[in-house]
Scaffold this motif. Sequence first.
Motif, PDB file in Angstrom:
ATOM      1  N   ARG A   1     -15.431  45.002  21.412  1.00 48.89           N
ATOM      2  CA  ARG A   1     -16.894  44.969  21.381  1.00 48.89           C
ATOM      3  C   ARG A   1     -17.398  43.558  21.078  1.00 48.89           C
ATOM      4  O   ARG A   1     -18.335  43.068  21.711  1.00 48.89           O
ATOM      5  CB  ARG A   1     -17.419  45.954  20.339  1.00 48.89           C
ATOM      6  N   VAL A   2     -16.761  42.889  20.125  1.00 53.53           N
ATOM      7  CA  VAL A   2     -17.173  41.527  19.771  1.00 53.53           C
ATOM      8  C   VAL A   2     -16.872  40.566  20.916  1.00 53.53           C
ATOM      9  O   VAL A   2     -17.659  39.660  21.203  1.00 53.53           O
ATOM     10  CB  VAL A   2     -16.473  41.072  18.475  1.00 53.53           C
ATOM     11  N   ALA A   3     -15.743  40.767  21.594  1.00 48.55           N
ATOM     12  CA  ALA A   3     -15.413  39.919  22.741  1.00 48.55           C
ATOM     13  C   ALA A   3     -16.510  40.004  23.796  1.00 48.55           C
ATOM     14  O   ALA A   3     -16.913  38.993  24.384  1.00 48.55           O
ATOM     15  CB  ALA A   3     -14.066  40.326  23.331  1.00 48.55           C
ATOM     16  N   GLY A   4     -17.016  41.208  24.031  1.00 51.50           N
ATOM     17  CA  GLY A   4     -18.101  41.377  24.986  1.00 51.50           C
ATOM     18  C   GLY A   4     -19.373  40.685  24.537  1.00 51.50           C
ATOM     19  O   GLY A   4     -20.083  40.071  25.339  1.00 51.50           O
ATOM     20  N   GLN A   5     -19.667  40.752  23.250  1.00 51.84           N
ATOM     21  CA  GLN A   5     -20.868  40.107  22.713  1.00 51.84           C
ATOM     22  C   GLN A   5     -20.800  38.588  22.830  1.00 51.84           C
ATOM     23  O   GLN A   5     -21.818  37.920  23.021  1.00 51.84           O
ATOM     24  CB  GLN A   5     -21.056  40.507  21.248  1.00 51.84           C
ATOM     25  N   LEU A   6     -19.578  38.042  22.713  1.00 54.98           N
ATOM     26  CA  LEU A   6     -19.398  36.592  22.746  1.00 54.98           C
ATOM     27  C   LEU A   6     -19.057  36.074  24.139  1.00 54.98           C
ATOM     28  O   LEU A   6     -18.822  34.874  24.311  1.00 54.98           O
ATOM     29  CB  LEU A   6     -18.289  36.181  21.765  1.00 54.98           C
ATOM     30  N   PHE A   7     -18.994  36.972  25.124  1.00 53.41           N
ATOM     31  CA  PHE A   7     -18.709  36.599  26.515  1.00 53.41           C
ATOM     32  C   PHE A   7     -17.340  35.935  26.663  1.00 53.41           C
ATOM     33  O   PHE A   7     -17.172  34.972  27.416  1.00 53.41           O
ATOM     34  CB  PHE A   7     -19.797  35.662  27.066  1.00 53.41           C
ATOM     35  N   ILE A   8     -16.347  36.432  25.925  1.00 56.81           N
ATOM     36  CA  ILE A   8     -14.981  35.939  26.077  1.00 56.81           C
ATOM     37  C   ILE A   8     -14.061  37.138  26.259  1.00 56.81           C
ATOM     38  O   ILE A   8     -14.448  38.282  25.997  1.00 56.81           O
ATOM     39  CB  ILE A   8     -14.523  35.093  24.868  1.00 56.81           C
ATOM     40  N   SER A   9     -12.844  36.880  26.714  1.00 57.30           N
ATOM     41  CA  SER A   9     -11.912  37.976  26.940  1.00 57.30           C
ATOM     42  C   SER A   9     -11.351  38.482  25.615  1.00 57.30           C
ATOM     43  O   SER A   9     -11.326  37.756  24.610  1.00 57.30           O
ATOM     44  CB  SER A   9     -10.765  37.516  27.843  1.00 57.30           C
ATOM     45  N   GLN A  10     -10.881  39.724  25.621  1.00 61.03           N
ATOM     46  CA  GLN A  10     -10.292  40.296  24.412  1.00 61.03           C
ATOM     47  C   GLN A  10      -9.041  39.528  23.973  1.00 61.03           C
ATOM     48  O   GLN A  10      -8.880  39.256  22.776  1.00 61.03           O
ATOM     49  CB  GLN A  10      -9.974  41.775  24.637  1.00 61.03           C
ATOM     50  N   PRO A  11      -8.136  39.144  24.906  1.00 56.43           N
ATOM     51  CA  PRO A  11      -6.974  38.350  24.479  1.00 56.43           C
ATOM     52  C   PRO A  11      -7.371  37.017  23.843  1.00 56.43           C
ATOM     53  O   PRO A  11      -6.731  36.558  22.895  1.00 56.43           O
ATOM     54  CB  PRO A  11      -6.197  38.137  25.783  1.00 56.43           C
ATOM     55  N   ALA A  12      -8.437  36.388  24.364  1.00 59.25           N
ATOM     56  CA  ALA A  12      -8.883  35.108  23.800  1.00 59.25           C
ATOM     57  C   ALA A  12      -9.376  35.293  22.371  1.00 59.25           C
ATOM     58  O   ALA A  12      -9.091  34.473  21.489  1.00 59.25           O
ATOM     59  CB  ALA A  12      -9.985  34.505  24.669  1.00 59.25           C
ATOM     60  N   LEU A  13     -10.111  36.375  22.127  1.00 66.01           N
ATOM     61  CA  LEU A  13     -10.601  36.641  20.773  1.00 66.01           C
ATOM     62  C   LEU A  13      -9.440  36.992  19.840  1.00 66.01           C
ATOM     63  O   LEU A  13      -9.399  36.548  18.688  1.00 66.01           O
ATOM     64  CB  LEU A  13     -11.627  37.771  20.798  1.00 66.01           C
ATOM     65  N   SER A  14      -8.495  37.773  20.337  1.00 63.35           N
ATOM     66  CA  SER A  14      -7.319  38.116  19.526  1.00 63.35           C
ATOM     67  C   SER A  14      -6.550  36.858  19.138  1.00 63.35           C
ATOM     68  O   SER A  14      -6.034  36.748  18.016  1.00 63.35           O
ATOM     69  CB  SER A  14      -6.404  39.074  20.301  1.00 63.35           C
ATOM     70  N   LEU A  15      -6.487  35.894  20.063  1.00 59.81           N
ATOM     71  CA  LEU A  15      -5.808  34.631  19.774  1.00 59.81           C
ATOM     72  C   LEU A  15      -6.544  33.867  18.675  1.00 59.81           C
ATOM     73  O   LEU A  15      -5.914  33.279  17.786  1.00 59.81           O
ATOM     74  CB  LEU A  15      -5.721  33.786  21.041  1.00 59.81           C
ATOM     75  N   GLN A  16      -7.871  33.875  18.705  1.00 58.57           N
ATOM     76  CA  GLN A  16      -8.653  33.212  17.654  1.00 58.57           C
ATOM     77  C   GLN A  16      -8.348  33.820  16.288  1.00 58.57           C
ATOM     78  O   GLN A  16      -8.152  33.099  15.303  1.00 58.57           O
ATOM     79  CB  GLN A  16     -10.148  33.334  17.942  1.00 58.57           C
ATOM     80  N   ILE A  17      -8.308  35.142  16.237  1.00 62.75           N
ATOM     81  CA  ILE A  17      -8.024  35.825  14.972  1.00 62.75           C
ATOM     82  C   ILE A  17      -6.608  35.506  14.502  1.00 62.75           C
ATOM     83  O   ILE A  17      -6.370  35.258  13.312  1.00 62.75           O
ATOM     84  CB  ILE A  17      -8.203  37.346  15.126  1.00 62.75           C
ATOM     85  N   ARG A  18      -5.666  35.479  15.440  1.00 64.15           N
ATOM     86  CA  ARG A  18      -4.280  35.190  15.072  1.00 64.15           C
ATOM     87  C   ARG A  18      -4.149  33.768  14.518  1.00 64.15           C
ATOM     88  O   ARG A  18      -3.433  33.531  13.541  1.00 64.15           O
ATOM     89  CB  ARG A  18      -3.369  35.385  16.284  1.00 64.15           C
ATOM     90  N   LYS A  19      -4.851  32.810  15.128  1.00 68.68           N
ATOM     91  CA  LYS A  19      -4.819  31.436  14.623  1.00 68.68           C
ATOM     92  C   LYS A  19      -5.451  31.348  13.239  1.00 68.68           C
ATOM     93  O   LYS A  19      -4.987  30.598  12.377  1.00 68.68           O
ATOM     94  CB  LYS A  19      -5.544  30.499  15.598  1.00 68.68           C
ATOM     95  N   LEU A  20      -6.516  32.123  13.026  1.00 71.67           N
ATOM     96  CA  LEU A  20      -7.155  32.142  11.714  1.00 71.67           C
ATOM     97  C   LEU A  20      -6.196  32.720  10.673  1.00 71.67           C
ATOM     98  O   LEU A  20      -6.101  32.215   9.550  1.00 71.67           O
ATOM     99  CB  LEU A  20      -8.446  32.959  11.775  1.00 71.67           C
ATOM    100  N   GLU A  21      -5.466  33.766  11.043  1.00 74.53           N
ATOM    101  CA  GLU A  21      -4.487  34.360  10.132  1.00 74.53           C
ATOM    102  C   GLU A  21      -3.378  33.368   9.800  1.00 74.53           C
ATOM    103  O   GLU A  21      -2.956  33.249   8.639  1.00 74.53           O
ATOM    104  CB  GLU A  21      -3.895  35.625  10.760  1.00 74.53           C
TER     105      GLU A  21
END
Length: 303
Positions: free
Chosen positions: A26-46
Amino acid sequence: MERGAYMDIKSLHTFLKVADEKSISRVAGQLFISQPALSLQIRKLEESFGHKLLIRTNKGVQLTEAGQILEAHARSILTIYNQAFEEANKLFGDRHVIRIDSNITLATYALPCAVYEAQAQAQFKDYYFDLSFSTVNPVEKNIINGMSDVGYVHKKSEYHDIRYVKIGSDRLILAASKEFSVPERLTLEELKRYKLIQLNDKFNERKPLMESLHCDISDFNIAISLDSTESAKTAVFKGFGLSFLPASSVKKELSTGLLKEVTIEDFAEEYPVYLCYLKENESNPRLKPFLDYLKDRKTLDFC
């Protein structure tokens, strides 16, 4: 990864969105990015934080204990950041502040005239434009971190939440002083006999230049390496050698005859200029009028 290396304002903001929505898709859609791209951002933050922040469940994602700790502090950090941003903007009264970032060449030879033309438009009479150039972080990183609103770059990068719009182009030319003894046209082999003044590799022009010439830098007679376009121009004026320079940086000198262009056979190095900004800012009421103006012009005037 060094701890804190990915701990920026944008990544914290994205993390809080996921925490609130409990859904990466849902957040990926709100930010106009793909779900894998958002998951990668979270993984880098972790990786940067050193702890797992989210766990997947049948009901979406939930915060781990470490995630709950970061959530509380992230909200405080963003609150303080927003307060600082608002206080800084009050220095300009009711004017809208647009922060523009680019490399030093565009900041010196293109943006002043482009911004001056924008300020002449009635719709931007209440806008204040703050120009800067990046020497450490990529332009896109400053945009993601909230340090800049829009940027100008020559090359697209792998930032999934950045929108790129081509608005112009520039080219590299071989410049010489008007008194320098050199033919108007050279072959590549003839060029190797002349002294060259090169810009330091921080300008990211050496590799594409050598690729276009199908040569290695060691094939040339490098007289001196300088860290700014202006210092390279001065060296050319003094007759110390020839230099490959952005055409935008010597436009005035070519038109007045202080410098001349030397043509290299089978060489043409033109590169694009992109406007870049966060995709989510396309509907931002402060930025949208300026972004629409730039995109409608579809060009970048060099001074």
